[in-house]
Design a protein around this motif. Structure first.
Motif, PDB file in Angstrom:
ATOM      1  N   HIS A  11       0.843  -1.196   0.000  1.00 17.86           N
ATOM      2  CA  HIS A  11       0.000   0.000   0.000  1.00 17.86           C
ATOM      3  C   HIS A  11       0.878   1.244   0.000  1.00 17.86           C
ATOM      4  O   HIS A  11       2.078   1.172   0.210  1.00 17.86           O
ATOM      5  N   GLN A  33     -13.813   2.656   1.287  1.00 13.13           N
ATOM      6  CA  GLN A  33     -13.133   2.626   2.580  1.00 13.13           C
ATOM      7  C   GLN A  33     -13.248   1.231   3.182  1.00 13.13           C
ATOM      8  O   GLN A  33     -14.333   0.674   3.289  1.00 13.13           O
ATOM      9  N   VAL A  34     -12.101   0.664   3.528  1.00  8.01           N
ATOM     10  CA  VAL A  34     -12.032  -0.686   4.085  1.00  8.01           C
ATOM     11  C   VAL A  34     -12.137  -0.634   5.607  1.00  8.01           C
ATOM     12  O   VAL A  34     -12.841  -1.425   6.213  1.00  8.01           O
ATOM     13  N   ARG A  35     -11.408   0.308   6.218  1.00  8.95           N
ATOM     14  CA  ARG A  35     -11.469   0.440   7.675  1.00  8.95           C
ATOM     15  C   ARG A  35     -10.777   1.726   8.121  1.00  8.95           C
ATOM     16  O   ARG A  35     -10.014   2.329   7.384  1.00  8.95           O
ATOM     17  N   ARG A  49      -9.556   0.905  -0.766  1.00  8.62           N
ATOM     18  CA  ARG A  49      -9.206  -0.082  -1.790  1.00  8.62           C
ATOM     19  C   ARG A  49      -9.991   0.202  -3.064  1.00  8.62           C
ATOM     20  O   ARG A  49     -11.173   0.539  -3.030  1.00  8.62           O
ATOM     21  N   TYR A  54      -4.336  -0.241  -2.867  1.00 10.96           N
ATOM     22  CA  TYR A  54      -4.659   0.224  -1.518  1.00 10.96           C
ATOM     23  C   TYR A  54      -3.963   1.552  -1.251  1.00 10.96           C
ATOM     24  O   TYR A  54      -2.792   1.734  -1.597  1.00 10.96           O
ATOM     25  N   GLU A  56      -3.549   4.311   2.079  1.00  6.21           N
ATOM     26  CA  GLU A  56      -3.781   4.560   3.501  1.00  6.21           C
ATOM     27  C   GLU A  56      -3.648   6.065   3.742  1.00  6.21           C
ATOM     28  O   GLU A  56      -2.596   6.645   3.484  1.00  6.21           O
ATOM     29  N   THR A 143      -5.646  -7.454   2.419  1.00  3.19           N
ATOM     30  CA  THR A 143      -5.854  -6.167   3.043  1.00  3.19           C
ATOM     31  C   THR A 143      -4.635  -5.801   3.854  1.00  3.19           C
ATOM     32  O   THR A 143      -4.291  -6.488   4.789  1.00  3.19           O
TER      33      THR A 143
END
Length: 145
Positions: A11, A33-35, A49, A54, A56, A143
């Motif tokens: 990422h 948004q993944v988390r 993602r 990816y 961040e 992930t």
């Protein structure tokens, strides 16, 4: 020539002052948004993602954090690049042989895997993570972190 140890870009981390603005921008570009999670040192991470890519987004949660100092020195933008490796020990040795200094030789561990960071002063100004996932991922980008 030695066997490659880097198998993928894990990422890209981007430092921002306003995560809401960055979130809107990446979602408009098709990222999901993944988390979101709180990290040590007063940092909030928002992971996005799109396909196998990816990103961040990193924001400070309080004044005076290392991320705030980074933003004051360099402004918003690339904070770090994380590379997935097949063997962290070999990747650490290869980085050393290439003239890179590690921030620490003791790997950090999280739910994703084990990681170390290459100091930016020895890698064209880019903080670079080397991460070996807990389980091998074949043909799939897992992930990150």
């Amino acid at each position: 020539m030695s066997e490659p140890t880097v198998v993928a870009i894990e990422h890209v981390g981007i430092a921002v002052r306003d995560a809401d603005v960055a979130t809107d921008r990446y979602q408009a570009m098709g990222f999901v948004q993944v988390r979101t999670e709180e990290l040590p040192g007063g940092i909030r991470s928002h992971l996005f993602r799109s396909g196998t890519a990816y990103v961040e987004i990193l924001e400070s949660t309080r004044p005076g954090t290392e991320l705030d100092r980074f933003l004051d020195r360099r402004g918003e933008g690339l904070h770090h690049l994380c590379l997935r490796v097949d063997d962290l020990g070999n990747a650490m040795d290869a980085a050393g042989a290439a003239g890179c200094a590690l921030v620490s030789r003791t790997p950090l561990e999280d739910e994703r895997g084990h990681r170390v960071f290459i100091h930016p002063a020895t890698n064209e100004g880019v903080l670079t993570g080397l991460v070996e996932p807990h389980r091998k991922v074949s043909g799939e980008v897992g992930t990150p972190r």
